[in-house]
Design a protein around this motif. Structure first.
Motif, PDB file in Angstrom:
ATOM      1  N   ILE A 277       0.855  -1.206   0.000  1.00 56.09           N
ATOM      2  CA  ILE A 277       0.000   0.000   0.000  1.00 56.09           C
ATOM      3  C   ILE A 277       0.886   1.250   0.000  1.00 56.09           C
ATOM      4  O   ILE A 277       0.658   2.187  -0.771  1.00 56.09           O
ATOM      5  CB  ILE A 277      -0.914   0.008   1.243  1.00 56.09           C
ATOM      6  CG1 ILE A 277      -1.862  -1.204   1.256  1.00 56.09           C
ATOM      7  CG2 ILE A 277      -1.693   1.323   1.326  1.00 56.09           C
ATOM      8  CD1 ILE A 277      -3.053  -1.095   0.368  1.00 56.09           C
TER       9      ILE A 277
ATOM     10  N   GLU B  22       2.275   1.989  -3.363  1.00 55.66           N
ATOM     11  CA  GLU B  22       1.276   2.585  -4.263  1.00 55.66           C
ATOM     12  C   GLU B  22       1.081   4.075  -4.005  1.00 55.66           C
ATOM     13  O   GLU B  22       0.849   4.864  -4.915  1.00 55.66           O
ATOM     14  CB  GLU B  22      -0.083   1.910  -4.019  1.00 55.66           C
ATOM     15  CG  GLU B  22      -0.448   0.848  -5.020  1.00 55.66           C
ATOM     16  CD  GLU B  22      -1.817   0.309  -4.675  1.00 55.66           C
ATOM     17  OE1 GLU B  22      -2.802   0.832  -5.232  1.00 55.66           O
ATOM     18  OE2 GLU B  22      -1.907  -0.602  -3.823  1.00 55.66           O
TER      19      GLU B  22
ATOM     20  N   HIS C   3      -6.919   3.045   0.782  1.00 67.57           N
ATOM     21  CA  HIS C   3      -6.558   1.784   0.147  1.00 67.57           C
ATOM     22  C   HIS C   3      -6.778   0.608   1.098  1.00 67.57           C
ATOM     23  O   HIS C   3      -7.331  -0.422   0.718  1.00 67.57           O
ATOM     24  CB  HIS C   3      -5.091   1.823  -0.304  1.00 67.57           C
ATOM     25  CG  HIS C   3      -4.888   2.632  -1.544  1.00 67.57           C
ATOM     26  ND1 HIS C   3      -5.693   2.507  -2.668  1.00 67.57           N
ATOM     27  CD2 HIS C   3      -3.970   3.577  -1.854  1.00 67.57           C
ATOM     28  CE1 HIS C   3      -5.271   3.345  -3.598  1.00 67.57           C
ATOM     29  NE2 HIS C   3      -4.234   4.018  -3.131  1.00 67.57           N
TER      30      HIS C   3
ATOM     31  N   ASP D 233     -10.451  -0.003   1.528  1.00 66.16           N
ATOM     32  CA  ASP D 233     -11.049  -0.504   0.293  1.00 66.16           C
ATOM     33  C   ASP D 233     -10.704  -1.977   0.067  1.00 66.16           C
ATOM     34  O   ASP D 233     -11.577  -2.807  -0.185  1.00 66.16           O
ATOM     35  CB  ASP D 233     -10.529   0.351  -0.872  1.00 66.16           C
ATOM     36  CG  ASP D 233     -11.408   0.203  -2.094  1.00 66.16           C
ATOM     37  OD1 ASP D 233     -12.646   0.053  -1.925  1.00 66.16           O
ATOM     38  OD2 ASP D 233     -10.856   0.234  -3.215  1.00 66.16           O
ATOM     39  N   ARG D 234      -9.422  -2.308   0.180  1.00 63.49           N
ATOM     40  CA  ARG D 234      -8.980  -3.686  -0.101  1.00 63.49           C
ATOM     41  C   ARG D 234      -9.532  -4.680   0.904  1.00 63.49           C
ATOM     42  O   ARG D 234      -9.834  -5.822   0.567  1.00 63.49           O
ATOM     43  CB  ARG D 234      -7.450  -3.776  -0.047  1.00 63.49           C
ATOM     44  CG  ARG D 234      -6.724  -2.858  -0.975  1.00 63.49           C
ATOM     45  CD  ARG D 234      -6.828  -3.259  -2.426  1.00 63.49           C
ATOM     46  NE  ARG D 234      -6.488  -2.109  -3.249  1.00 63.49           N
ATOM     47  CZ  ARG D 234      -5.242  -1.640  -3.401  1.00 63.49           C
ATOM     48  NH1 ARG D 234      -4.227  -2.270  -2.835  1.00 63.49           N
ATOM     49  NH2 ARG D 234      -5.023  -0.581  -4.143  1.00 63.49           N
TER      50      ARG D 234
END
Lengths: 307, 307, 307, 307
Positions: free
Chosen positions: D12, D15, D297, D300-301
């Motif tokens: 993460i 990213e 992130h 969400d994941r």
């Protein structure tokens, strides 16, 4: 002290002309945006009716918010003091002329008749009492100016009506507080027509002679306005006539005045004369930049400040 | 038109006395709340120095915000126009005198020197330039009034300092915008002492003679104030001198004036005279209710309005 | 932990009934003011479609602002995220639901779609993209609820239109900032019809099942809403769904919810169920007083808070 | 769904790293402005006490407004619900975190404990009840984190105190409304020390475990906090924890969270874990730009949103 004559006015204009490059012509409607910025005129109408002019004094322009003094004057002839002033205040707003913030906080009662909200209430009142508000305003202005062919600039009026959203919002907000009685669109049409009166400095100076003194007012309005009402209107112009720069203007010029975004300003030297200036480019507050300077110079040289 | 003499002033007071029951004495500090509401006085000082009085004209009271004109005047003698007016504006605020809302929105620049924020900036500026700001104010006021034993009411000053939270908030907010340079407490102490000046209508009327005309100002201030600055101060008083009721006051009275919550009002008839009135009970805007009426009657009977 | 069944719901209503005497039925339009204050109903629709009810759960009422969630949902099916959210924000306003103050300061972009301004922008967007916005909303609501005879209460709709001045002001203000594209009146008519949807707690609980989970949303909306959009709508309800009491409601109940001044509230227990409560008397913020208490009790007893 | 482990957290961060160039490090005090912008860390503390980390998770930074949750928590252990919440509200403010506008309009009662005004009231309350507020906060934070050498960054604290004018204004304004009882400077010193707590993501994640569940809270606080108060604090974080972007954050991340201008954010996944992220560069609302993205992130994941 210099003599007030056409040459004196010319010399003031010459001094001020370098300022014409500064300032910004009003652009919120196309009809106003097209007016060339380099025009400058002044007209003085003395208590005894003498007319002095310089520059583009016979060029007509859109008087815009200067009309707010006229609509208030008519309302004062048709409503009692009590009825009129319970719907609009007499104090400076401290806010931009088209703001809704204060209007919402103060329950739909505008601070004074020279911000948009206040002028719209006044127009709403005229709509309730006049049979043909637009025609009657023309009749009055023609009579006061002594000029028969003064008209509304229909292109300006319809251009304003096409950009009337903010004023419609103001009117509807007042309606929500029960301070607006007539059809919003009808009143807006009148309001924009008044703003779209097309007059020259000469015509404006003559038109506003009635604010020079109670005597002149009596001659021009008979019993319709009493002797204190001239002072009242001038007082309102002093504290609220120059948008959010009334204090600065009182400081620099020291005269009651009302400006419009067309670049015109009408100022009164109580007991002595009315003055109309015009130059389309505006300062940050929406007042004619060069026009204010002309008035400042005149007032300064001739010691016209009321203070 | 009636003759302006003591008897005329007495007759005005008699007319106004029924209003004494209305209004509310300021109660935010105990020292003010204890002042009896039924007092009423007026003093006029003419251009040639004649003093006319009626009622409780020799009774001293706390001049409160009237001192804001004096501190501004001193600042104008010590700072250039540019330096002074970049830190405080000249326009009506449209907000309560002790509000922080506009001050935050306008980045710590107060609208004018007669709201609390503006007067605090002025006091901050005096603190930067005067060696002994409190003593120098006393010296000035004594000189202008011609009375040696004018003092600060220390009880009032310390009572205000004990209730100074709102003004401290204003000062700190300006400090956060870099518009306040000295120690907050020191400046508040000066500010409250100025407010706590104890003077009578007679003394105030004499003290404010310097605003009657440029000539008198020159006599009293020499080179320290130029001829336009008298007009400037009067202009500010007209547009911002009566808290949030400047428009209403200009409408009713038509004179530049400054009021204080102690119930005093000083008004100027340009070229003619200074007037001080006093009655402790206030209207909803914080201006002396009976005092305003006295000024309205005087102005009306003698056609003193500048408009 | 108690078992969630009809008896449990009945017991909650019994506990809350003493609150019915408090609160105030909405009175700004006559049609709402006439609704008896002593009604109280609740319906729960579980993830698997089971319906539990108690009290006046089959009594229809005006869903008012609950419809704002529906219109937003439809807009999300017709506009890209980018296009939609550049015209309306996602944050709490901190202001009354019908205020224009913030809207003016923020240049006509409403803070979120659940204050009036935001919902009006959403309706404006629907007017631009739907051929028959009123019919299509009916079709959607009937499909989601599984009830064919859901209608607009025409009396309520026309009563609201007759008292629409405040909302008209809001729409016109947005138009002045170029954030309103269609005819104000047309959009207001749609908006008020949506508000005038007449539905029962049973119908509302079923209708809002689509917000329980992404899976249910997919079943009910197919590709029209993606899996994140259910969370998005619930998030908005949590932070802005209860007028100016969203924080207090999150504190007490801990569920995303949307209320209407008709006295209805829809709440979502994510993953588990939708709940609709109704009681016409409102608290000071415009939320059903007893309805909020019902939700608080349910959430508390069954540990439904998301926090 | 991916497995939550150190490698997942690393991925993460990878990213999100491109976002480090955007955003702006807080610059209002020198001590914060010097922090390099390219740092990024995250730590997760699970319900059962496991600690996962990635990036600069052991680097200490100034927790700033994250401390507002801690001071509120302490206040909740020392004051009854009634006593506490009559002095500060629970609703989103809709205003900048350091604004005085709403505070003046709402008579000195801050909207919630996570804007500056609210946190200052809370600190004022602690000053009234704690013998050594700074030492006791250290003791608490050390106990919750299990780290003995957590300290105040004295350079940050004194730098803040040297730039405290705005917060002083807020405190004095509340004092003027009788909502501030102690010496302003003393309370400001405590407040800035709390802000200047220097902690790492690891320490923060462990410290805020008490908000994961009522059970954990009970273990850590015994009888001092009851089972509902964990939900209460999380609810407040959801509606008011991210300055003026609480709605946007709830939309994107769906978790209760509190941010600080030092670039830290603490988020709670109710029932599961606490998460602390840190990256110094801020978005326009004052929240860590990359930190928010990390949380988005993760949420969400792993489908962590509560909605």
């Amino acid at each position: 002290m210099p003599r007030l004559d056409n040459a004196f006015l010319e010399s003031i204009l010459d001094e001020v002309r370098p300022l014409l490059a500064r300032g910004q012509v009003a652009s919120y409607i196309p009809a106003l945006a097209q007016v060339p910025a380099d025009q400058l005129g002044v007209a003085v109408c003395t208590h005894d009716g003498q007319l002095l002019t310089a520059g583009d004094a016979s060029q007509r322009f859109s008087i815009q918010s200067i009309s707010k003094v006229l609509s208030l004057t008519v309302a004062m002839t048709r409503y009692s003091e009590q009825d009129l002033w319970q719907r609009v205040g007499k104090d400076p707003s401290g806010q931009p002329f088209n703001s809704l913030v204060q209007l919402e906080m103060e329950q739909g009662i505008p601070r004074n008749p020279f911000i948009n909200a206040g002028a719209l209430v006044v127009c709403d009142m005229l709509q309730s009492r006049l049979s043909a508000p637009r025609q009657q305003m023309l009749t009055l202005v023609r009579r006061l100016s002594g000029v028969e062919d003064i008209h509304y600039d229909r292109q300006v009026a319809s251009s304003e009506l096409a950009h009337s959203a903010r004023n419609a919002a103001i009117a509807w907000l007042m309606k929500s507080f029960d301070n607006f009685n007539n059809d919003v669109n009808t009143v807006l049409e009148n309001y924009f027509h008044y703003c779209a009166l097309s007059m020259s400095c000469e015509e404006l100076a003559r038109c506003f002679r009635y604010l020079i003194s109670p005597e002149l007012c009596k001659v021009l309005f008979r019993q319709e306005l009493n002797h204190r009402q001239v002072s009242h209107i001038n007082a309102l112009m002093m504290t609220s006539g120059m948008y959010n720069a009334a204090g600065e203007f009182a400081w620099r010029v020291g005269l009651p005045a009302k400006s419009g975004v067309g670049g015109g300003i009408v100022a009164i030297v109580p007991g002595k004369m009315s003055i109309a200036v015009w130059s389309p480019a505006l300062d940050q507050f929406g007042n004619s930049l060069a026009g204010t300077a002309v008035l400042e110079h005149i007032s300064d040289r001739l010691a016209f400040s009321v203070f």
